[in-house]
Design an enzyme around this catalytic site. Structure first.
Site, PDB file in Angstrom:
ATOM      1  N   CYS A  91    -132.857  49.088  90.207  1.00 53.61           N
ATOM      2  CA  CYS A  91    -132.058  48.010  89.676  1.00 53.61           C
ATOM      3  C   CYS A  91    -131.867  47.014  91.000  1.00 53.61           C
ATOM      4  O   CYS A  91    -131.359  47.559  91.991  1.00 53.61           O
ATOM      5  CB  CYS A  91    -130.874  48.306  88.881  1.00 53.61           C
ATOM      6  SG  CYS A  91    -129.866  46.828  88.406  1.00 53.61           S
TER       7      CYS A  91
ATOM      8  N   GLU B  19    -132.836  45.325  80.728  1.00 55.34           N
ATOM      9  CA  GLU B  19    -132.416  44.075  80.921  1.00 55.34           C
ATOM     10  C   GLU B  19    -131.548  43.771  79.892  1.00 55.34           C
ATOM     11  O   GLU B  19    -130.412  42.923  80.200  1.00 55.34           O
ATOM     12  CB  GLU B  19    -133.479  43.052  81.036  1.00 55.34           C
ATOM     13  CG  GLU B  19    -134.476  43.026  82.275  1.00 55.34           C
ATOM     14  CD  GLU B  19    -133.790  43.422  83.811  1.00 55.34           C
ATOM     15  OE1 GLU B  19    -132.828  42.603  83.880  1.00 55.34           O
ATOM     16  OE2 GLU B  19    -134.055  43.858  84.645  1.00 55.34           O
TER      17      GLU B  19
HETATM   18 CO    CO Z   1    -131.070  46.126  86.554  1.00 59.15          CO
END
Ligand code: CO
Length: 182
Positions: free
Chosen positions: A110, A154
């Site tokens: 991420c 997401e």
């Molecule tokens: Co992310």
């Protein structure tokens, strides 16, 4: 131009917010933000540019990672060497999913998490997303494997969830034999 330091770090409480539904038409600001997100993700996946501009390679980014609590995200998926497919999903939701679950063997990443995290994050192997495009038209997108994982990752951001929330605290590799590694 968007810089890596503009992306919120996991310690930032804003990443835990529930993002708000987007109204159409999009504002000029949102359109501009989407363009800068696309450019960052695209350039970050090209070695020469990611080095030049010090970008962290990533294929997905949600508005909240830039401090904007609105329900949209961008995915730039490399389908072939130097060939990319771009997705902008606004007010997205999953309308159907496979029973089968998979996980990223190397561990999920991420842009807001700047440390290695070990463990299994179970995700649906296939999903159908319903969302709106930038013109406010309803779209359905089917995704599998890595792209499906990216959409789920997401979508989690829009609900204040980070990928490691899904990792079992006591046994990070729980589900290793149950789910398929990709
Ligand atoms: Co992310």
């Amino acid at each position: 131009m968007l810089k890596t330091k503009d992306i919120l770090d996991e310690k930032d409480k804003r990443l835990r917010m529930i993002s708000k539904k987007v109204e159409f038409p999009l504002t000029k600001k949102d359109k501009e933000l989407i363009s800068t997100m696309i450019k960052y993700l695209h350039d970050s996946q090209i070695d020469e540019l990611s080095e030049k501009y010090d970008l962290r390679p990533g294929m997905g980014m949600s508005a909240i990672q830039l401090g904007v609590a609105k329900r949209y995200f961008v995915v730039v998926n490399e389908i072939d060497e130097g060939e990319f497919e771009t997705y902008v999903l606004i007010n997205p939701k999953i309308i159907s999913n496979s029973v089968e679950k998979i996980y990223v063997e190397m561990g999920e990443g991420c842009l807001s998490v700047n440390r290695p995290v070990e463990g299994i994050v179970p995700r649906y192997a296939r999903v159908t997303m319903e969302a709106y495009d930038m013109e406010g038209r309803k779209v359905h997108i089917r995704a599998r494997e890595e792209l499906a994982i990216c959409f789920q990752h997401e979508l989690d951001h829009l609900n204040g969830i980070l990928f490691f929330d899904h990792i079992d605290k006591k046994n990070p590799f729980k589900g290793k034999d149950e789910y398929r590694a990709i």
